[in-house]
Design a protein around this motif. Structure first.
Motif, PDB file in Angstrom:
ATOM      1  N   ARG A  88       4.029 -22.945  16.263  1.00 54.05           N
ATOM      2  CA  ARG A  88       3.373 -22.732  14.967  1.00 54.05           C
ATOM      3  C   ARG A  88       2.376 -21.592  15.113  1.00 54.05           C
ATOM      4  NH1 ARG A  88      -1.477 -24.039  13.197  1.00 54.05           N
ATOM      5  NH2 ARG A  88      -1.848 -24.168  10.996  1.00 54.05           N
ATOM      6  N   PRO A  89       2.761 -20.402  14.688  1.00 56.33           N
ATOM      7  CA  PRO A  89       1.844 -19.259  14.819  1.00 56.33           C
ATOM      8  C   PRO A  89       0.582 -19.465  13.972  1.00 56.33           C
ATOM      9  CG  PRO A  89       3.936 -18.586  13.825  1.00 56.33           C
ATOM     10  CD  PRO A  89       4.013 -20.046  14.071  1.00 56.33           C
ATOM     11  N   PRO A  90      -0.540 -18.973  14.457  1.00 58.35           N
ATOM     12  CA  PRO A  90      -1.777 -19.105  13.669  1.00 58.35           C
ATOM     13  C   PRO A  90      -1.698 -18.299  12.382  1.00 58.35           C
ATOM     14  CG  PRO A  90      -2.148 -17.769  15.635  1.00 58.35           C
ATOM     15  CD  PRO A  90      -0.761 -18.288  15.720  1.00 58.35           C
ATOM     16  N   ARG A  91      -2.354 -18.811  11.361  1.00 61.57           N
ATOM     17  CA  ARG A  91      -2.379 -18.141  10.056  1.00 61.57           C
ATOM     18  C   ARG A  91      -3.733 -17.451   9.901  1.00 61.57           C
ATOM     19  NH1 ARG A  91      -0.542 -23.781   8.025  1.00 61.57           N
ATOM     20  NH2 ARG A  91      -2.293 -24.066   9.380  1.00 61.57           N
ATOM     21  N   SER A  92      -3.849 -16.280  10.485  1.00 58.95           N
ATOM     22  CA  SER A  92      -5.102 -15.524  10.431  1.00 58.95           C
ATOM     23  C   SER A  92      -5.257 -14.883   9.061  1.00 58.95           C
ATOM     24  CB  SER A  92      -5.108 -14.438  11.500  1.00 58.95           C
ATOM     25  OG  SER A  92      -5.034 -15.021  12.775  1.00 58.95           O
ATOM     26  N   ARG A  93      -6.496 -14.916   8.564  1.00 57.87           N
ATOM     27  CA  ARG A  93      -6.763 -14.312   7.268  1.00 57.87           C
ATOM     28  C   ARG A  93      -8.204 -13.841   7.194  1.00 57.87           C
ATOM     29  NH1 ARG A  93      -4.455 -18.779   3.473  1.00 57.87           N
ATOM     30  NH2 ARG A  93      -6.157 -18.194   2.117  1.00 57.87           N
ATOM     31  N   SER A 120     -13.672 -17.326  14.450  1.00 59.46           N
ATOM     32  CA  SER A 120     -14.180 -16.603  13.283  1.00 59.46           C
ATOM     33  C   SER A 120     -14.943 -15.381  13.760  1.00 59.46           C
ATOM     34  CB  SER A 120     -15.089 -17.492  12.428  1.00 59.46           C
ATOM     35  OG  SER A 120     -16.227 -17.890  13.155  1.00 59.46           O
ATOM     36  N   VAL A 121     -14.843 -14.312  12.979  1.00 58.05           N
ATOM     37  CA  VAL A 121     -15.520 -13.067  13.316  1.00 58.05           C
ATOM     38  C   VAL A 121     -16.173 -12.527  12.056  1.00 58.05           C
ATOM     39  CG1 VAL A 121     -15.230 -10.693  14.138  1.00 58.05           C
ATOM     40  CG2 VAL A 121     -13.849 -12.522  15.124  1.00 58.05           C
ATOM     41  N   VAL A 136     -10.761 -15.201  10.004  1.00 59.57           N
ATOM     42  CA  VAL A 136     -10.584 -16.546  10.548  1.00 59.57           C
ATOM     43  C   VAL A 136      -9.256 -16.589  11.282  1.00 59.57           C
ATOM     44  CG1 VAL A 136     -10.490 -18.999   9.986  1.00 59.57           C
ATOM     45  CG2 VAL A 136     -11.927 -17.478   8.641  1.00 59.57           C
ATOM     46  N   PHE A 137      -9.267 -17.098  12.508  1.00 59.62           N
ATOM     47  CA  PHE A 137      -8.100 -17.114  13.381  1.00 59.62           C
ATOM     48  C   PHE A 137      -6.965 -17.971  12.828  1.00 59.62           C
ATOM     49  CE2 PHE A 137      -5.920 -19.172  17.040  1.00 59.62           C
ATOM     50  CZ  PHE A 137      -5.260 -18.058  17.523  1.00 59.62           C
ATOM     51  N   ASP A 138      -7.285 -19.157  12.341  1.00 59.18           N
ATOM     52  CA  ASP A 138      -6.257 -20.058  11.824  1.00 59.18           C
ATOM     53  C   ASP A 138      -6.840 -20.789  10.628  1.00 59.18           C
ATOM     54  OD1 ASP A 138      -3.747 -21.312  11.764  1.00 59.18           O
ATOM     55  OD2 ASP A 138      -4.496 -23.017  12.917  1.00 59.18           O
TER      56      ASP A 138
END
Length: 162
Positions: A88-93, A120-121, A136-138
């Motif tokens: 399950r690839p991360p859903r970065s947004r 988070s960045v 956000v990474f996921d």
């Protein structure tokens, strides 16, 4: 005295570091370092943050403990997502978080908190400080994330930095 040396400890530290970096106690280096140590705080005074007054030390301690727990939990979550990225690839947004916090010290604390918590960045702050852009990474639910972020970090910081 405050006009000439607005930050005497900073001036002393700058002068000592100048001498250490130059490996010299020559009169010329000592004088030049002294001039830098006096001028740097004077010229950079507009960039110094306002004095901090914590209005709720109990809330500050609670927030510190909360951030400590979040760092630990987020490290585990990010590690788990990275190890299971093939399934399950991360859903970065990027997420735009509307901010009510306007205090410069509070925003600096929020930036520090956001930076130390994995996943988070802090990406950008609007010029009027009304919106924060986070990566956000996921992310599953943007609305839930924004509500959680504001309640967990922004609300206590607004109480601390009234």
């Amino acid at each position: 005295m405050k006009r000439v040396l607005p930050a005497p400890w900073l001036s002393l530290a700058l002068w000592l570091f100048w001498l250490l970096l130059n490996h010299s106690l020559d009169l010329g280096q000592a004088l030049f370092g002294g001039v830098l140590a006096v001028l740097a705080p004077l010229l950079l005074a507009p960039l110094r943050p306002r004095p901090v007054r914590l209005s709720s030390p109990g809330v500050a301690l609670k927030l510190l403990l909360c951030v400590g727990v979040d760092v630990f939990v987020s490290n585990a979550q990010v590690a788990w997502r990275v190890l299971n990225a093939r399934r399950r690839p991360p859903r970065s947004r990027f997420v735009q978080v509307p901010l009510d916090l306007r205090n410069a010290n509070g925003l600096a604390a929020l930036a520090a908190i956001t930076t130390v918590i994995p996943g988070s960045v802090w990406s950008e702050l609007a010029l009027d400080h009304s919106v924060l852009l986070l990566h956000v990474f996921d992310l599953d639910d943007e609305g839930a994330f924004i509500a959680h972020f504001k309640a967990r970090y922004e609300k206590p910081l607004m109480e601390i930095f009234r």
